[in-house]
Design an enzyme around this catalytic site. Structure first.
Site, PDB file in Angstrom:
ATOM      1  N   ASP A  50      71.033  42.878  -4.599  1.00  0.00           N
ATOM      2  CA  ASP A  50      70.005  41.851  -4.645  1.00  0.00           C
ATOM      3  C   ASP A  50      70.480  40.475  -4.156  1.00  0.00           C
ATOM      4  OD1 ASP A  50      67.414  40.951  -5.143  1.00  0.00           O
ATOM      5  OD2 ASP A  50      67.902  40.300  -7.169  1.00  0.00           O
ATOM      6  N   CYS A  68      47.369  47.995 -11.530  1.00  0.00           N
ATOM      7  CA  CYS A  68      48.195  46.787 -11.476  1.00  0.00           C
ATOM      8  C   CYS A  68      47.494  45.666 -10.728  1.00  0.00           C
ATOM      9  CB  CYS A  68      49.550  47.094 -10.838  1.00  0.00           C
ATOM     10  SG  CYS A  68      49.469  47.702  -9.138  1.00  0.00           S
TER      11      CYS A  68
END
Length: 307
Positions: A128, A188
């Protein structure tokens, strides 16, 4: 070569990863490059300026790590077995334990050394921080698919996972890419507090509570005050409503479990935190990214909303 691939996969699982897949290192396909470029051009990265950097490396891992032959993609479950009281200031579940950058990186460094010792290959660990399309490569490596919530969903396991990659010069047998999708499910999209999720599997960070509470420095947009609820760091709404997470299992990685000090946090204790107490609670946590100033900005917004 298949024997080596399975030996490495077995080692990754022994290290605590919940999934491990392999993909040939190659330039990212034109469709994915175009989609990402359009996302940036539309300003949907908002305050995340780092998303605009090193595009050539992001688009081709062979430029990021010359000599690359294989992308080894791994996933580590972070779902804690115990959660905060509903009345406590709410943190995203990924931030309950220790900083995933350190934990996942250390596990990948061990895997890197294992490969070097056994096959003499060179590798680069990515967690990341390097410019690499993590979800793209996890899909290419067969681990899961990119859901409408813009997160990687692992079939049968859900989305509460950290991703990491090992780019290696060792040529390994690739797995088949995951071709599943969310189908017609839009839970969602409908549940997102800021309407940040778009129907074509994209995210507008300008409308994302998680982005605003964590990434933005200084004053927050007015709409955040209206939607923040009891949140002070991140937002898990798009995951909590996802049917793929209905049977999600807690992590076995001890470092991702919350400390007693974390679970005992209150609005007042955060509002009156000193730099020393902040470091004591969050010194090894991803929450340190927002810094004490940002966390107290968020908690004051939360307190004022509930007065």
């Amino acid at each position: 070569m298949e024997g080596i691939t399975e030996i490495i996969r077995k080692k990754a699982l022994e290290l605590g990863f919940d999934a491990c897949g392999f993909a040939h290192a190659h330039k990212v396909d034109d469709k994915a490059i175009s989609k990402y470029s359009e996302w940036l051009a539309d300003g949907k990265n908002d305050c995340m300026d780092y998303a605009t950097r090193y595009q050539n490396l992001r688009n081709d891992p062979c430029e990021l790590f010359p000599g690359a032959k294989t992308i080894i993609s791994v996933a580590a479950n972070y779902l804690p077995s115990i959660r905060q009281d509903a009345h406590s200031p709410q943190f995203a579940l990924y931030a309950y334990g220790q900083d995933y950058h350190d934990i996942v990186r250390n596990k990948l460094k061990t895997l890197e050394q294992f490969i070097a010792d056994n096959w003499g290959a060179e590798s680069r660990v990515c967690v990341d921080t390097a410019p690499i399309m993590e979800k793209y490569w996890a899909r290419e490596a067969g681990i899961g698919f990119i859901g409408r919530n813009n997160l990687l969903i692992i079939p049968g396991k859900g989305s509460f996972f950290f991703l990491g990659e090992l780019i290696t010069t060792l040529e390994l047998t690739p797995d088949k890419p995951c071709t599943l999708s969310c189908g017609n499910c839009n839970r969602c999209v409908d549940a997102c507090p800021g309407n940040a999720l778009l129907y074509h599997n994209s995210l507008d960070a300008r409308k994302c509570l998680s982005c605003q509470l964590i990434e933005r420095r200084g004053e927050l947009p007015q709409w955040v005050a209206e939607k923040v609820g009891n949140r002070v760091y991140g937002c898990d709404t798009c995951q909590l409503c996802c049917p793929h997470n209905s049977q999600a299992s807690p992590t076995h990685i001890e470092e991702f479990q919350p400390s007693t000090d974390f679970l005992n946090l209150t609005h007042d204790s955060i509002a009156t935190m000193t730099p020393e107490s902040f470091k004591s609670v969050f010194g090894k946590s991803a929450v340190k990214r927002v810094k004490l100033e940002g966390l107290q900005r968020n908690i004051l917004l939360n307190i004022f909303k509930n007065i």
